[in-house]
Design an enzyme around this catalytic site. Structure first.
Site, PDB file in Angstrom:
ATOM      1  N   ARG A  34       0.833  -1.206   0.000  1.00  0.00           N
ATOM      2  CA  ARG A  34       0.000   0.000   0.000  1.00  0.00           C
ATOM      3  C   ARG A  34       0.871   1.261   0.000  1.00  0.00           C
ATOM      4  NH1 ARG A  34      -4.265   2.895   3.636  1.00  0.00           N
ATOM      5  NH2 ARG A  34      -5.778   3.415   2.027  1.00  0.00           N
ATOM      6  N   HIS A  38       0.467   4.113  -2.781  1.00  0.00           N
ATOM      7  CA  HIS A  38       0.117   5.503  -2.443  1.00  0.00           C
ATOM      8  C   HIS A  38       1.246   6.481  -2.765  1.00  0.00           C
ATOM      9  CE1 HIS A  38      -3.693   5.240   0.248  1.00  0.00           C
ATOM     10  NE2 HIS A  38      -3.762   4.456  -0.791  1.00  0.00           N
ATOM     11  N   HIS A 162      -6.094  -6.173  -3.542  1.00  0.00           N
ATOM     12  CA  HIS A 162      -6.939  -6.371  -2.362  1.00  0.00           C
ATOM     13  C   HIS A 162      -7.048  -7.852  -1.957  1.00  0.00           C
ATOM     14  CE1 HIS A 162      -8.836  -2.084  -2.547  1.00  0.00           C
ATOM     15  NE2 HIS A 162      -7.618  -2.101  -2.073  1.00  0.00           N
ATOM     16  N   TRP A 178     -10.342  -8.892   2.839  1.00  0.00           N
ATOM     17  CA  TRP A 178     -11.049  -9.291   1.616  1.00  0.00           C
ATOM     18  C   TRP A 178     -11.056 -10.811   1.434  1.00  0.00           C
ATOM     19  CZ3 TRP A 178      -7.949  -4.901   1.870  1.00  0.00           C
ATOM     20  CH2 TRP A 178      -8.498  -3.690   1.436  1.00  0.00           C
TER      21      TRP A 178
HETATM   22 ZN1  ZEM Z   1      -6.269  -0.362  -1.527  1.00  0.00          ZN
HETATM   23  N1  ZEM Z   1      -7.264   0.100   0.168  1.00  0.00           N
HETATM   24  N2  ZEM Z   1      -7.544   0.819  -2.611  1.00  0.00           N
HETATM   25  N3  ZEM Z   1      -5.183  -0.692  -3.210  1.00  0.00           N
HETATM   26  N4  ZEM Z   1      -4.982  -1.455  -0.466  1.00  0.00           N
HETATM   27  C1  ZEM Z   1      -6.987  -0.377   1.418  1.00  0.00           C
HETATM   28  C2  ZEM Z   1      -6.019  -1.306   1.757  1.00  0.00           C
HETATM   29  C3  ZEM Z   1      -5.095  -1.816   0.864  1.00  0.00           C
HETATM   30  C4  ZEM Z   1      -8.651   1.486  -2.127  1.00  0.00           C
HETATM   31  C5  ZEM Z   1      -8.964   1.686  -0.782  1.00  0.00           C
HETATM   32  O1  ZEM Z   1      -9.908   2.650  -0.434  1.00  0.00           O
HETATM   33  C6  ZEM Z   1      -8.335   0.964   0.281  1.00  0.00           C
HETATM   34  C7  ZEM Z   1      -5.436  -0.222  -4.469  1.00  0.00           C
HETATM   35  C8  ZEM Z   1      -6.595   0.427  -4.858  1.00  0.00           C
HETATM   36  C9  ZEM Z   1      -7.557   0.901  -3.970  1.00  0.00           C
HETATM   37  C10 ZEM Z   1      -3.896  -2.127  -0.964  1.00  0.00           C
HETATM   38  C11 ZEM Z   1      -3.374  -2.029  -2.247  1.00  0.00           C
HETATM   39  C12 ZEM Z   1      -3.973  -1.334  -3.271  1.00  0.00           C
HETATM   40  C13 ZEM Z   1      -7.875   0.184   2.361  1.00  0.00           C
HETATM   41  C14 ZEM Z   1      -7.848  -0.077   3.869  1.00  0.00           C
HETATM   42  C15 ZEM Z   1      -8.722   1.026   1.674  1.00  0.00           C
HETATM   43  C16 ZEM Z   1      -9.856   1.817   2.286  1.00  0.00           C
HETATM   44  C17 ZEM Z   1      -6.839   0.869   4.524  1.00  0.00           C
HETATM   45  C18 ZEM Z   1      -6.762   0.639   6.010  1.00  0.00           C
HETATM   46  O2  ZEM Z   1      -7.784   0.851   6.700  1.00  0.00           O
HETATM   47  O3  ZEM Z   1      -5.688   0.255   6.503  1.00  0.00           O
HETATM   48  C19 ZEM Z   1      -9.415   1.991  -3.246  1.00  0.00           C
HETATM   49  C20 ZEM Z   1     -10.705   2.786  -3.198  1.00  0.00           C
HETATM   50  C21 ZEM Z   1      -8.751   1.620  -4.378  1.00  0.00           C
HETATM   51  C22 ZEM Z   1      -9.215   1.879  -5.770  1.00  0.00           C
HETATM   52  C23 ZEM Z   1      -9.238   0.929  -6.675  1.00  0.00           C
HETATM   53  C24 ZEM Z   1      -4.339  -0.523  -5.345  1.00  0.00           C
HETATM   54  C25 ZEM Z   1      -4.264  -0.095  -6.803  1.00  0.00           C
HETATM   55  C26 ZEM Z   1      -3.421  -1.217  -4.600  1.00  0.00           C
HETATM   56  C27 ZEM Z   1      -2.091  -1.762  -4.991  1.00  0.00           C
HETATM   57  C28 ZEM Z   1      -1.804  -2.127  -6.242  1.00  0.00           C
HETATM   58  C29 ZEM Z   1      -3.347  -2.986   0.062  1.00  0.00           C
HETATM   59  C30 ZEM Z   1      -2.182  -3.952  -0.101  1.00  0.00           C
HETATM   60  C31 ZEM Z   1      -4.101  -2.779   1.213  1.00  0.00           C
HETATM   61  C32 ZEM Z   1      -3.943  -3.450   2.580  1.00  0.00           C
HETATM   62  C33 ZEM Z   1      -3.084  -2.574   3.480  1.00  0.00           C
HETATM   63  C34 ZEM Z   1      -2.881  -3.146   4.849  1.00  0.00           C
HETATM   64  O4  ZEM Z   1      -2.415  -2.390   5.689  1.00  0.00           O
HETATM   65  O5  ZEM Z   1      -3.167  -4.315   5.105  1.00  0.00           O
END
Ligand code: ZEM
Length: 283
Positions: A34, A38, A162, A178
């Site tokens: 993440r 970001h 995800h 997920w």
């Molecule tokens: Zn995420 N993501 N993401 N994401 N994401 C979360 C967690 C993780 C969206 C999103 O709102 C959120 C992509 C795309 C998008 C990861 C990777 C990638 C979380 C939870 C949210 C709310 C955060 C938390 O509470 O800690 C949305 C709306 C997306 C639009 C499509 C893309 C692209 C990613 C990588 C290629 C990962 C690995 C996590 C888990 C993080 C963790 O701390 O476990």
């Protein structure tokens, strides 16, 4: 390797810090992925601003953006690696960490090249609000990702990340994971999106999310509104079905899209010779 840039050694040391028994599901991997995402996902193709160059999350404007809540954990996990290899830029370290983590968790090898700079160009700083909002729908996803120069297929492929990690109510307001094994990269996310019944629920904090109680594992799994939107939009759904049925195709497309993501807005210093950029641990 002496005085050359030994990215392979860095990759090995990143792999060595992934095991974190006290943290979340026992791995730093998901939050590192993440962080990489970001750091890069602020890119705007039209103005050529944002992107992983500059590692802006080190500074307040981007670092304490609510969209980046929790990512300080990822940055702290990487500090020992930075201390051991002080020559590497944070911009390279964070993107490489994502690539290595994905591979170590069973995902594809992702082509990655070093050479990002930590120089912060004030004229390239991204405003807040460029990262996606999980409470929204398909139009929002296109608005955000088309701005980076990414298309429908790339949006769906990247969403497959995800498969990893979880939501934390104190970070995003959402909660839960997920998939049942959130430290193993696979196409399970796409399969569950299509095979389970997702029910909308309003959390105590007022946030709307989708949940399914999985009888087999006796756990509750979740999806964000943006995840569900991928099944409701016809163009997105085509790719969800493709990736649910073809894991190899998902791995291939994910690797290409993630590689593209971490290259957005990068200009390399042509005067510097970049040695050993073929990251064998991650790419
Ligand atoms: Zn995420 N993501 N993401 N994401 N994401 C979360 C967690 C993780 C969206 C999103 O709102 C959120 C992509 C795309 C998008 C990861 C990777 C990638 C979380 C939870 C949210 C709310 C955060 C938390 O509470 O800690 C949305 C709306 C997306 C639009 C499509 C893309 C692209 C990613 C990588 C290629 C990962 C690995 C996590 C888990 C993080 C963790 O701390 O476990």
């Amino acid at each position: 390797m002496g005085n050359t840039w030994d990215f392979k050694a860095v990759g090995q040391d990143i792999a060595n810090i992934l095991h974190q028994p006290e943290y979340d599901d026992g791995s730093a991997g998901p939050v590192l992925v993440r962080l990489a995402w970001h750091s890069a996902g602020t890119y705007d193709a039209e103005t050529d601003t944002g992107g992983s160059n500059g590692a802006g999350m080190r500074y307040e404007a981007e670092g304490v953006d609510p969209a980046n809540a929790g990512l300080q954990h990822a940055r702290v996990f990487l500090e020992p690696v930075k201390a051991k290899h002080p020559w590497i830029t944070y911009a390279d370290l964070w993107t490489l960490a994502g690539v290595v983590a994905i591979q170590e968790m069973g995902g594809p090898k992702i082509p990655w090249t070093g050479g990002r700079t930590d120089y912060v160009d004030d004229s390239k700083l991204p405003p807040r609000g460029r990262l996606p909002d999980g409470a929204k729908g398909a139009d929002h996803l296109r608005w955000i990702f088309n701005r980076m120069g990414l298309n429908d297929q790339e949006i769906v492929a990247l969403s497959g990340a995800h498969n990893l990690g979880r939501c934390h109510s104190d970070r995003s307001g959402f909660e839960g994971a997920w998939v049942n094994n959130p430290t193993r990269f696979s196409n399970q996310y796409f399969r569950l999106l299509l095979s389970l019944q997702w029910k909308k629920k309003t959390l105590k904090n007022g946030v709307e999310q989708f949940f399914n109680y999985d009888e087999d594992s006796e756990t509750e799994l979740m999806m964000l509104p943006t995840d569900i939107a991928l099944t409701q939009d016809r163009s997105f759904r085509k790719y969800v079905e493709l990736y649910a049925n073809d894991k190899d195709k998902f791995f291939e497309d994910f690797a290409a899209a993630f590689s593209k993501l971490v290259e957005l807005g990068i200009t390399r210093d042509a005067s510097k010779k970049i040695l050993n950029t073929d990251n064998e641990k991650g790419g």
